[in-house]
Design an enzyme around this catalytic site. Structure first.
Site, PDB file in Angstrom:
ATOM      1  N   ASP A  73      73.888  59.518  60.465  1.00 58.32           N
ATOM      2  CA  ASP A  73      73.639  59.038  61.974  1.00 58.32           C
ATOM      3  C   ASP A  73      72.464  59.731  62.613  1.00 58.32           C
ATOM      4  O   ASP A  73      71.480  59.919  62.144  1.00 58.32           O
ATOM      5  CB  ASP A  73      74.951  59.144  62.655  1.00 58.32           C
ATOM      6  CG  ASP A  73      75.261  57.758  63.412  1.00 58.32           C
ATOM      7  OD1 ASP A  73      74.415  57.730  64.479  1.00 58.32           O
ATOM      8  OD2 ASP A  73      76.252  57.031  63.108  1.00 58.32           O
ATOM      9  N   HIS A 128      75.101  58.414  69.677  1.00 56.61           N
ATOM     10  CA  HIS A 128      75.721  57.635  68.584  1.00 56.61           C
ATOM     11  C   HIS A 128      76.753  58.518  67.648  1.00 56.61           C
ATOM     12  O   HIS A 128      77.904  58.235  67.337  1.00 56.61           O
ATOM     13  CB  HIS A 128      74.966  56.766  67.952  1.00 56.61           C
ATOM     14  CG  HIS A 128      75.805  55.635  67.332  1.00 56.61           C
ATOM     15  ND1 HIS A 128      75.832  55.781  65.794  1.00 56.61           N
ATOM     16  CD2 HIS A 128      76.028  54.193  67.597  1.00 56.61           C
ATOM     17  CE1 HIS A 128      76.466  54.536  65.494  1.00 56.61           C
ATOM     18  NE2 HIS A 128      76.680  53.640  66.474  1.00 56.61           N
ATOM     19  N   SER A 164      80.696  50.205  64.659  1.00 55.45           N
ATOM     20  CA  SER A 164      80.259  51.800  64.463  1.00 55.45           C
ATOM     21  C   SER A 164      81.491  52.592  64.763  1.00 55.45           C
ATOM     22  O   SER A 164      81.425  53.742  64.362  1.00 55.45           O
ATOM     23  CB  SER A 164      79.106  51.937  65.595  1.00 55.45           C
ATOM     24  OG  SER A 164      78.015  51.616  65.069  1.00 55.45           O
TER      25      SER A 164
END
Length: 868
Positions: A146, A204, A523
């Site tokens: 990520d 994220h 996600s």
């Protein structure tokens, strides 16, 4: 860099037949010009394959070499394209290097401490797994591929420590492995600047890691969490593999390198909350993913956030046969800022481009109405004419058929509005892109209805926005998320596989960003499943490979209904259902395979054998039953080619007859049961309803865990599903003049290809195994496939297009043509330029489940002729 030819080695090698080039499968897909992923034949040594490239005078530089995936990522400096490379002996597959953006999620910083917001573990049995079974994921390694991880965050601290750390910098660190493949400035197009520090500067990846295994129950340092919460597996060991810079995109070449490093570092599980467009399973990430799972890993991948686009949109990374594609459910509760109107507070979710609470001074709310009195979607700027919206908060309908939130926000801002509220349809809080610098937010459907009712009674009622967040029971909570993508894939395979909480999830973000945020997306659902795998491995004291554990989780998932419904949601939306970790670790029964693909009417698999196994210590009697689920009608109008963004729910139920409705199985034994399916009687085959349901085996013993398997099918002939979007006039042909304006071709027009550029426009409403643009000469003889300077050769598999981009612009493929063609659709030499003359242009898309015989198996459009 040219690699020197070793002629003796090349001569000694036995090279096999040429491979296949896989063009881009979606016009939205961005790629690296001249960049390719190459997979070599299994028995070809790497040096021999490189020498074969050199023998064809391919001038290239190696971007990444792979080991598990027998291949490499290269940048080609010569004029060779993917078709040329695929022709070289020893090459198996060639793909363009595509770019993947950091997934779009909803984000909102909150300040309340209401504990109900962490109720997601109650939905999945994880709360009891923590309390009664004392499982924490200890001893299991999870790789986060990520944006990196803020390893200094106290939620990742080892027991007794106040802050987290990275193993290269300290001792007893939960983030024990990792690498930064790209550097802060990488955006997907520039050169990566790798280093050993996977610190997250975007957020994220840290949010994802917190869901897997963060622990914010007893944090005393600042910033403090808005309320105590804990991840699914709070004692896992992390690997942080950073593939994104602080913004922008990442290429397949980098992502695949991270996947291999995670395997080589000993990760048991890799989490890929990446997402992408619709595709086929033959994409390089999915291919490598299956290879890793076959070697013992787990791969959890996001199903995508294209729920508003309708069917055929499940994302590409999780399409492998062995990987797990994860859909999202909304959390029951969420912390949101709110607006108050008519004495009632309603939650809202800021658009991504606003990303903060709305601080408009107290004013009035103004619903924007169409001429017929219905709430407008805000796409038509002329509706603001003569309407005083200065300083007011405008309310519009969240139907995204005509435009997206960016266009609505721009229209409202130009009219002088202070803010824009977008009523979600059919329910929930939609994730909006918004318009930069202007406050746009989504509100629940019910809130919009109530606000319109208040306005009609008292137009001058003031609207106020809260300064702090509050806890709300979310519209749609505990049900499939509206944003979560629908399946199936292009081969009618059952994807997504499984669902987990992904809507309104509180987790960690980098300390520099405030430490904690609420986000929504597949996600967020994917790391929940990754953490669940860690708990399962710890419970069983073994590490089965991903597809084996996937089967257990699918068998024991909770089959759910859509919000406000009494019937079960389609398996094309929720997969096998909402993950239930407690049932997974306590079940003593399995049923395989873990999904049933009935295909379509023409290829209907009416008789399926399943294996029911009793893993318990005593004999068990099972009752088999059938639970039908909603059918999805995406083509109610036979004259329309584009599927509905929100499919119509129908009661088109299949029936199932069992060879044995009750079966007794001794301990440790298994029995095969034949399932005889009949397609739904209801539903028109010309509308291609996507039907589904679940076969359930319920043990008779008290406390026994029932197991189930989903099935999906299409009523009708899938080869007749519309492929090209004829609703909006595609395919079509015209030309671009010197100022790049599109023009129709005048009758008798002769092109000067030095000045004018003929173009072909295509737009796919569904997947196709082979979308072609064929060129014929004046004698109707096939001259070759169109070769475009911007899109390459016009043939190959293509995924379904999405409707609009974030700015509200229609998505389509533009093929500029300067008279070049390639001779075949398999492997080819350098494109050739046709001599001056008149040529016909034909767009042809192969129908699904056909052999590909032209023209019988194709949807064909003759666009007329071009003269140059």
């Amino acid at each position: 860099m040219k690699i020197a030819a070793i002629l003796s080695t090349l001569a000694a090698a036995t090279l096999v037949s040429a491979g296949k080039f896989h063009p881009l499968t979606n016009p939205e897909t961005r790629y690296i010009p001249g960049g390719f992923i190459i997979e070599f034949q299994e028995d070809i040594p790497r040096n021999v394959a490189h020498n074969a490239l050199n023998s064809k005078k391919v001038d290239y530089k190696v971007r990444n070499d792979y080991t598990i995936f027998n291949g490499a990522a290269i940048s080609v400096n010569s004029k060779h394209d993917g078709n040329d490379i695929a022709k070289i002996s020893g090459v198996k597959n060639v793909w363009p290097i595509t770019l993947h953006s950091i997934p779009r999620v909803q984000a909102s910083k909150k300040k309340t401490t209401d504990p109900e917001t962490a109720s997601l573990h109650q939905m999945t049995g994880v709360d009891l797994v923590h309390k009664k079974h004392k499982l924490t994921g200890k001893g299991i390694k999870v790789g986060i591929i990520d944006t990196g991880v803020d390893y200094k965050h106290p939620a990742f601290a080892a027991k007794g420590a106040k802050a987290g750390c990275f193993a290269r910098h300290g001792k007893n660190c939960r983030v024990a492995h990792g690498w930064d493949f790209v550097g802060d400035n990488y955006d997907g197009k520039n050169k990566p600047e790798p280093d050993s520090d996977p610190m997250d500067c975007q957020g994220h990846g840290t949010h994802v890691a917190g869901i897997v295994g963060g622990d914010a129950l007893n944090i005393k340092t600042t910033p403090k969490p808005p309320q105590p919460f804990v991840g699914v597996a709070p004692e896992v060991t992390f690997g942080a593999y950073r593939i994104f810079g602080c913004d922008g995109s990442s290429g397949d070449d980098v992502i695949m390198a991270a996947m291999e490093m995670a395997f080589n570092d000993g990760m048991d599980i890799i989490n890929m909350s990446l997402g992408g467009g619709s595709s086929y399973k033959s994409n390089p990430q999915a291919v490598l993913g299956d290879q890793l799972v076959a070697k013992g890993m787990v791969l959890a991948a996001a199903a995508g956030n294209d729920g508003a686009e309708g069917v055929w949109m499940v994302s590409d990374t999780g399409l492998g046969d062995l990987s797990t594609s994860v859909a999202s459910f909304d959390n029951l509760y969420g912390m949101y800022h709110s607006f108050s109107y008519g004495g009632v507070a309603h939650p809202y979710s800021p658009a991504e481009t606003w990303g903060k609470p709305i601080s408009v001074a107290s004013g009035t709310l103004l619903p924007l109405f169409e001429k017929d009195g219905t709430l407008s979607d805000g796409c038509d700027a002329t509706l603001y004419s003569g309407v005083d919206v200065k300083g007011k908060t405008v309310l519009v309908l969240g139907d995204f058929t005509r435009c997206k939130s960016g266009a609505r926000g721009q229209n409202a801002q130009k009219a002088g509005a202070a803010a824009l509220l977008v009523q979600s349809t059919p329910y929930g809080l939609a994730g909006l892109g918004g318009f930069p610098g202007f406050p746009v937010a989504s509100i629940e459907f019910k809130a919009g209805e109530e606000a319109v009712a208040v306005y009609k009674k008292a137009p001058k009622t003031p609207v106020t926005f809260s300064k702090d967040g509050s806890n709300f029971l979310v519209e749609g909570g505990g049900a499939p998320s509206d944003f979560s993508s629908f399946g199936l894939d292009g081969d009618l395979r059952s994807k997504p596989d499984l669902s987990a909480p992904g809507g309104n999830i509180l987790s960690t973000v980098p300390l520099a960003h405030g430490g904690y945020e609420l986000m929504s997306g597949t996600s967020m659902a994917t790391p929940y499943v990754a953490g669940a795998h860690a708990l399962y491995m710890q419970a069983k004291k073994s590490k089965p490979r991903g597809d084996v554990i996937r089967g257990v989780f699918k068998n024991t998932a909770t089959i759910a209904t859509n919000f406000g419904s009494k019937t079960k949601a389609s398996a094309a939306k929720q997969g096998a259902g909402l993950i239930n970790v407690l049932r997974a670790i306590t079940t003593t029964t399995s049923i395989s395979p873990d999904h049933i693909d009935l295909l379509d009417t023409k290829n209907f698999r009416k008789s399926i054998k399943v294996t029911l196994k009793n893993n318990g210590k005593r004999a068990e009697t099972y009752t088999l039953s059938h639970v039908p689920a909603d059918a999805l009608n995406s083509y109610p109008d036979p004259k329309k080619s584009w599927p509905l963004g929100t499919p119509l729910i129908e009661a088109d139920y299949a029936t199932v007859a069992f060879s044995q409705s009750k079966v007794k199985i001794p301990a440790g034994k298994s029995v095969k049961v034949t399932l005889n399916f009949k397609e739904p009687k209801a539903g028109k085959a010309t509308a291609f309803p996507l039907y589904s349901g679940y076969v359930v085996a319920t043990p008779s013993s008290k406390g026994g865990v029932a197991v189930s398997v989903p099935y999906t099918g299409i009523k009708g002939d899938i080869s007749r599903v519309p492929i090209m979007d004829t609703d909006t006039g595609f395919p079509t042909m015209g030309y671009l003049n010197s100022t790049h304006d599109f023009n129709e071709i005048p009758k008798g027009f002769t092109f000067d290809l030095k000045k004018d550029t003929p173009v072909v426009l295509t737009r796919l409403a569904s997947h196709t195994p082979d979308r072609q643009i064929r060129i014929y000469d004046a004698k109707k003889k096939f001259a070759g496939f169109l070769f475009s300077s911007n899109n390459g050769a016009a043939f190959g598999k293509r995924g379904r297009d999405t409707n609009l981009d974030q700015e509200g612009n229609m998505i389509f493929d533009l093929w500029s043509w300067k008279g070049q063609v390639v001779a075949t659709a398999n492997v080819t030499a350098v494109p050739s330029t046709l001599p001056a003359g008149t040529y016909s242009v034909v767009v042809a898309s192969q129908r699904k489940f056909t052999k590909g015989v032209y023209p019988a198996d194709f949807e064909v459009f003759d666009l007329g002729s071009i003269k140059f």
